[in-house]
Write a protein that holds these residues in place. Structure first.
Motif, PDB file in Angstrom:
ATOM      1  N   LEU A  90       0.824  -1.210   0.000  1.00 23.63           N
ATOM      2  CA  LEU A  90       0.000   0.000   0.000  1.00 23.63           C
ATOM      3  C   LEU A  90       0.859   1.263   0.000  1.00 23.63           C
ATOM      4  O   LEU A  90       0.459   2.299  -0.543  1.00 23.63           O
ATOM      5  CB  LEU A  90      -0.930  -0.006   1.213  1.00 23.63           C
ATOM      6  N   LEU A  91       2.064   1.190   0.595  1.00 25.59           N
ATOM      7  CA  LEU A  91       2.948   2.348   0.650  1.00 25.59           C
ATOM      8  C   LEU A  91       3.666   2.584  -0.681  1.00 25.59           C
ATOM      9  O   LEU A  91       3.986   3.726  -1.029  1.00 25.59           O
ATOM     10  CB  LEU A  91       3.985   2.164   1.770  1.00 25.59           C
ATOM     11  N   VAL A  92       3.905   1.516  -1.420  1.00 23.57           N
ATOM     12  CA  VAL A  92       4.612   1.632  -2.695  1.00 23.57           C
ATOM     13  C   VAL A  92       3.691   2.173  -3.786  1.00 23.57           C
ATOM     14  O   VAL A  92       4.135   2.896  -4.689  1.00 23.57           O
ATOM     15  CB  VAL A  92       5.209   0.271  -3.114  1.00 23.57           C
ATOM     16  N   ALA A  93       2.408   1.852  -3.722  1.00 24.40           N
ATOM     17  CA  ALA A  93       1.465   2.241  -4.771  1.00 24.40           C
ATOM     18  C   ALA A  93       1.500   3.738  -5.098  1.00 24.40           C
ATOM     19  O   ALA A  93       1.517   4.114  -6.278  1.00 24.40           O
ATOM     20  CB  ALA A  93       0.052   1.798  -4.394  1.00 24.40           C
ATOM     21  N   PRO A  94       1.504   4.656  -4.093  1.00 21.24           N
ATOM     22  CA  PRO A  94       1.554   6.088  -4.444  1.00 21.24           C
ATOM     23  C   PRO A  94       2.818   6.476  -5.224  1.00 21.24           C
ATOM     24  O   PRO A  94       2.766   7.376  -6.066  1.00 21.24           O
ATOM     25  CB  PRO A  94       1.519   6.777  -3.070  1.00 21.24           C
ATOM     26  N   VAL A  95       3.940   5.819  -4.932  1.00 23.41           N
ATOM     27  CA  VAL A  95       5.177   6.105  -5.668  1.00 23.41           C
ATOM     28  C   VAL A  95       5.011   5.716  -7.137  1.00 23.41           C
ATOM     29  O   VAL A  95       5.440   6.435  -8.050  1.00 23.41           O
ATOM     30  CB  VAL A  95       6.364   5.345  -5.048  1.00 23.41           C
ATOM     31  N   LEU A  96       4.366   4.579  -7.375  1.00 20.93           N
ATOM     32  CA  LEU A  96       4.176   4.101  -8.743  1.00 20.93           C
ATOM     33  C   LEU A  96       3.283   5.041  -9.548  1.00 20.93           C
ATOM     34  O   LEU A  96       3.584   5.359 -10.705  1.00 20.93           O
ATOM     35  CB  LEU A  96       3.562   2.698  -8.723  1.00 20.93           C
ATOM     36  N   VAL A  97       2.174   5.485  -8.928  1.00 23.06           N
ATOM     37  CA  VAL A  97       1.195   6.269  -9.691  1.00 23.06           C
ATOM     38  C   VAL A  97       1.584   7.733  -9.833  1.00 23.06           C
ATOM     39  O   VAL A  97       1.013   8.441 -10.667  1.00 23.06           O
ATOM     40  CB  VAL A  97      -0.212   6.166  -9.060  1.00 23.06           C
ATOM     41  N   THR A  98       2.566   8.201  -9.046  1.00 23.32           N
ATOM     42  CA  THR A  98       2.983   9.602  -9.153  1.00 23.32           C
ATOM     43  C   THR A  98       4.339   9.791  -9.813  1.00 23.32           C
ATOM     44  O   THR A  98       4.617  10.880 -10.349  1.00 23.32           O
ATOM     45  CB  THR A  98       3.031  10.267  -7.762  1.00 23.32           C
ATOM     46  N   VAL A  99       5.198   8.759  -9.801  1.00 23.14           N
ATOM     47  CA  VAL A  99       6.559   8.905 -10.322  1.00 23.14           C
ATOM     48  C   VAL A  99       6.779   8.118 -11.606  1.00 23.14           C
ATOM     49  O   VAL A  99       7.114   8.689 -12.657  1.00 23.14           O
ATOM     50  CB  VAL A  99       7.607   8.475  -9.268  1.00 23.14           C
ATOM     51  N   PHE A 100       6.552   6.819 -11.568  1.00 26.16           N
ATOM     52  CA  PHE A 100       6.961   5.963 -12.686  1.00 26.16           C
ATOM     53  C   PHE A 100       6.012   6.041 -13.880  1.00 26.16           C
ATOM     54  O   PHE A 100       6.433   6.323 -15.005  1.00 26.16           O
ATOM     55  CB  PHE A 100       7.090   4.511 -12.216  1.00 26.16           C
ATOM     56  N   TYR A 101       4.723   5.774 -13.661  1.00 28.60           N
ATOM     57  CA  TYR A 101       3.825   5.588 -14.802  1.00 28.60           C
ATOM     58  C   TYR A 101       3.410   6.874 -15.510  1.00 28.60           C
ATOM     59  O   TYR A 101       3.197   6.857 -16.735  1.00 28.60           O
ATOM     60  CB  TYR A 101       2.633   4.725 -14.397  1.00 28.60           C
ATOM     61  N   PRO A 102       3.301   8.029 -14.824  1.00 24.57           N
ATOM     62  CA  PRO A 102       3.111   9.261 -15.609  1.00 24.57           C
ATOM     63  C   PRO A 102       4.268   9.504 -16.583  1.00 24.57           C
ATOM     64  O   PRO A 102       4.054   9.958 -17.712  1.00 24.57           O
ATOM     65  CB  PRO A 102       3.052  10.342 -14.521  1.00 24.57           C
ATOM     66  N   LEU A 103       5.501   9.176 -16.148  1.00 22.95           N
ATOM     67  CA  LEU A 103       6.663   9.317 -17.030  1.00 22.95           C
ATOM     68  C   LEU A 103       6.576   8.362 -18.212  1.00 22.95           C
ATOM     69  O   LEU A 103       6.791   8.757 -19.371  1.00 22.95           O
ATOM     70  CB  LEU A 103       7.941   9.044 -16.231  1.00 22.95           C
ATOM     71  N   TYR A 104       6.250   7.109 -17.947  1.00 21.60           N
ATOM     72  CA  TYR A 104       6.152   6.120 -19.032  1.00 21.60           C
ATOM     73  C   TYR A 104       5.064   6.498 -20.033  1.00 21.60           C
ATOM     74  O   TYR A 104       5.243   6.356 -21.250  1.00 21.60           O
ATOM     75  CB  TYR A 104       5.855   4.729 -18.462  1.00 21.60           C
ATOM     76  N   ARG A 105       3.927   6.976 -19.525  1.00 20.91           N
ATOM     77  CA  ARG A 105       2.830   7.366 -20.425  1.00 20.91           C
ATOM     78  C   ARG A 105       3.229   8.565 -21.273  1.00 20.91           C
ATOM     79  O   ARG A 105       2.895   8.651 -22.456  1.00 20.91           O
ATOM     80  CB  ARG A 105       1.581   7.696 -19.593  1.00 20.91           C
ATOM     81  N   ARG A 106       3.926   9.502 -20.654  1.00 17.92           N
ATOM     82  CA  ARG A 106       4.357  10.688 -21.385  1.00 17.92           C
ATOM     83  C   ARG A 106       5.336  10.323 -22.503  1.00 17.92           C
ATOM     84  O   ARG A 106       5.305  10.906 -23.591  1.00 17.92           O
ATOM     85  CB  ARG A 106       5.000  11.672 -20.415  1.00 17.92           C
ATOM     86  N   LEU A 107       6.189   9.341 -22.240  1.00 19.19           N
ATOM     87  CA  LEU A 107       7.167   8.908 -23.243  1.00 19.19           C
ATOM     88  C   LEU A 107       6.559   7.963 -24.281  1.00 19.19           C
ATOM     89  O   LEU A 107       7.149   7.735 -25.330  1.00 19.19           O
ATOM     90  CB  LEU A 107       8.354   8.220 -22.550  1.00 19.19           C
ATOM     91  N   GLY A 108       5.395   7.361 -23.971  1.00 19.80           N
ATOM     92  CA  GLY A 108       4.757   6.431 -24.898  1.00 19.80           C
ATOM     93  C   GLY A 108       5.580   5.189 -25.158  1.00 19.80           C
ATOM     94  O   GLY A 108       5.654   4.698 -26.290  1.00 19.80           O
ATOM     95  N   ILE A 109       6.180   4.650 -24.114  1.00 22.84           N
ATOM     96  CA  ILE A 109       7.127   3.540 -24.268  1.00 22.84           C
ATOM     97  C   ILE A 109       6.429   2.200 -24.448  1.00 22.84           C
ATOM     98  O   ILE A 109       5.267   2.027 -24.099  1.00 22.84           O
ATOM     99  CB  ILE A 109       8.076   3.459 -23.061  1.00 22.84           C
ATOM    100  N   THR A 110       7.172   1.243 -25.002  1.00 21.44           N
ATOM    101  CA  THR A 110       6.749  -0.155 -25.032  1.00 21.44           C
ATOM    102  C   THR A 110       7.420  -0.929 -23.901  1.00 21.44           C
ATOM    103  O   THR A 110       6.821  -1.803 -23.297  1.00 21.44           O
ATOM    104  CB  THR A 110       7.102  -0.805 -26.384  1.00 21.44           C
ATOM    105  N   THR A 111       8.685  -0.598 -23.621  1.00 19.39           N
ATOM    106  CA  THR A 111       9.404  -1.231 -22.509  1.00 19.39           C
ATOM    107  C   THR A 111       9.960  -0.158 -21.582  1.00 19.39           C
ATOM    108  O   THR A 111      10.267   0.964 -22.015  1.00 19.39           O
ATOM    109  CB  THR A 111      10.575  -2.115 -22.998  1.00 19.39           C
TER     110      THR A 111
END
Length: 489
Positions: A90-111
């Protein structure tokens, strides 16, 4: 005489249940094979999967048979310190949704390793991809071995034959249907896994004298309920070290590892990705507790009925032994199928993500000119077949370990710990360099091998040690190399 020398017969009804399940997986793979027209379809299902389906798939893919058998075994043999993981999720989830995946979506990556290439260059992308391949091949060996061991325990089938059966079926349906087949079969596997765990818990409550209170009383008297111990030892598991280890390991598993990133990038938008992450965290919170309860439930059950358990039965075989001896035909077949479900969902995601990384992060960047997409689609299918065969071979090596979670931690710490360090170095500071990280790896990997095989600390220390040493030495080396360039200039 142990259970492997004189196994209980796996009834015709149980065999039918298992056969129908395996046949259904192959049918799903064949169905989706006709719908794969491009590598975008094969790798990312056209980026149009519903978030709830992706969430179930993500959970099933990372909740492998290592977890499904390993968590009860750990509670049975040691204690329930791993309960802390459910809170850390539960503590890791906020890090994922605020740091990692907005960046990945912005870059439009496959990997996820495309980000590493953007941040540190092509050499770093190749290095991170290579470490991912090594880590996931080892991980796949554990997820093939664990259910194969269960099948061997309950049926008397030789372990080598069970490993081959497990590896062949998962490889075939993944090669046919790509990520879409993986995700939809994972939904079925998710339902079977959760229902199977609930059934086991209820059966133990009903079969153990005193029910829930009897289980807790027996486990507490034997020290199995210890979570936070005042003393921290390098050779024992404690709640504090579980929290530290899994905070970083879950960040790696869900934030940087292609096995998860690939699934989350199949959702339609960032909102769907966030909902999938939250669903996964909440499910993890409940299921980890349930699996650990099963472990102490088996401990209390066999304390009450010691004559029912053979002497010297390894802890990671007790769950399969309990299922086939204490539960009726059909039900035991379903629960053994749940162990297969946990393994299949992990193996399909593993070999699918491996083929994606090899094609997208290694083969395509090294080409002098682009190849037709149809060529890469055929290449991806051939890679899945080859990687499935290789992973099955690794399972024979994993069988030499005493405990499936120990095997998993040994492999993941060596390769995935340094990868997380590279991602965080890139995200947290502009001064980090690929050369500095390489120095960190050169120090951390042999040092991790030393604490594993010479010092022989508890496996709970493996991942944070490998990650932390790579990160700290990498930052120091980056600064040193940067200063040297300034003086040279």
């Amino acid at each position: 005489m142990g259970p492997l020398d004189n196994p209980v017969s796996f009834s015709a009804l149980n065999s039918l249940v298992l056969a129908l399940y395996l046949g259904a997986l192959l049918a799903v793979g064949a169905w989706f094979s006709r719908r794969q027209k491009s590598t975008e379809d094969y790798f990312l299902a056209g980026r149009r999967m519903p978030w709830l389906v992706v969430a179930m798939s993500m959970y099933a893919s990372l909740t492998s048979a290592v977890t499904y058998m390993g968590l009860p075994a750990t509670a049975y043999q040691e204690n329930v310190s791993l309960l802390v993981v459910s809170i850390v999720t539960l503590l890791v989830a906020p890090v994922l949704v605020t740091v990692f995946y907005p960046l990945y979506r912005r870059l439009g990556i496959t990997t996820s390793y495309e980000y590493i290439g953007n941040r540190f260059g092509r050499g770093a992308r190749f290095a991170a991809s290579a470490l991912f391949i090594l880590a996931r091949l080892g991980w796949l060996g554990t997820v093939v071995y664990a259910p194969s061991l269960a099948l061997s325990v309950v049926t008397g089938i030789p372990l080598w034959a069970a490993i081959l059966l497990m590896g062949a079926v998962a490889t075939l349906y993944t090669a046919l249907g790509g990520i879409a087949a993986d995700i939809w079969t994972d939904v079925l596997q998710f339902v079977i896994m959760v229902a199977g765990a609930a059934w086991l818990a209820i059966a133990l409550i009903r079969g153990t004298p005193g029910g829930v209170s009897g289980i807790l009383e027996t486990a507490g008297a034997a020290g199995r309920l210890a979570v936070f111990e005042p003393r921290i030892s390098l050779f024992r598991m404690s709640g504090f070290m579980v929290a530290v280890t899994f905070f970083f390991q879950l960040m790696q598993d869900y934030g940087t590892d292609q096995t998860t990133v690939q699934r989350l990038m199949t959702t339609r938008d960032l909102r769907g990705t966030k909902l999938a992450i939250v669903f996964n965290a909440v499910t993890d919170f409940f299921l980890i507790g349930l699996l650990l309860f099963i472990g102490i439930g088996m401990f209390a059950y066999y304390r009450a009925f010691p004559a029912l358990l053979p002497e010297n039965l390894p802890g990671d075989r007790v769950l399969a032994y309990y299922i086939i001896h204490a539960l009726p035909d059909g039900v035991s077949g379903l629960l053994i199928t749940a162990i297969f479900a946990a393994a299949m969902s992990s193996m399909d995601s593993g070999i699918s993500s491996l083929s994606t990384v090899i094609v997208h992060d290694i083969v395509r960047p090294l080409r002098s000119q682009p190849a037709p997409d149809e060529h890469d689609l055929r290449l991806a299918r051939r890679l899945v077949l080859g990687l499935g065969a290789l992973s099955t071979g690794v399972a024979f090596y994993v069988s030499s370990f005493r405990h499936v979670i120990e095997a998993y931690s040994t492999i993941i710490s060596l390769f995935s710990g340094p990868v997380l360090a590279l991602f965080l170095m890139g995200l947290l500071t502009r001064r980090a360099t690929f050369a500095g990280w390489a120095v960190g790896c050169a120090v951390a990997i042999p040092a991790t091998l030393w604490i594993q095989y010479v010092v022989k600390v508890h496996w709970i220390y493996y991942f944070p040690f490998a990650f932390g040493l790579t990160f700290l030495v990498g930052l120091a080396a980056s600064a040193g190399l940067g200063n040297r360039r300034k003086h040279a200039g």
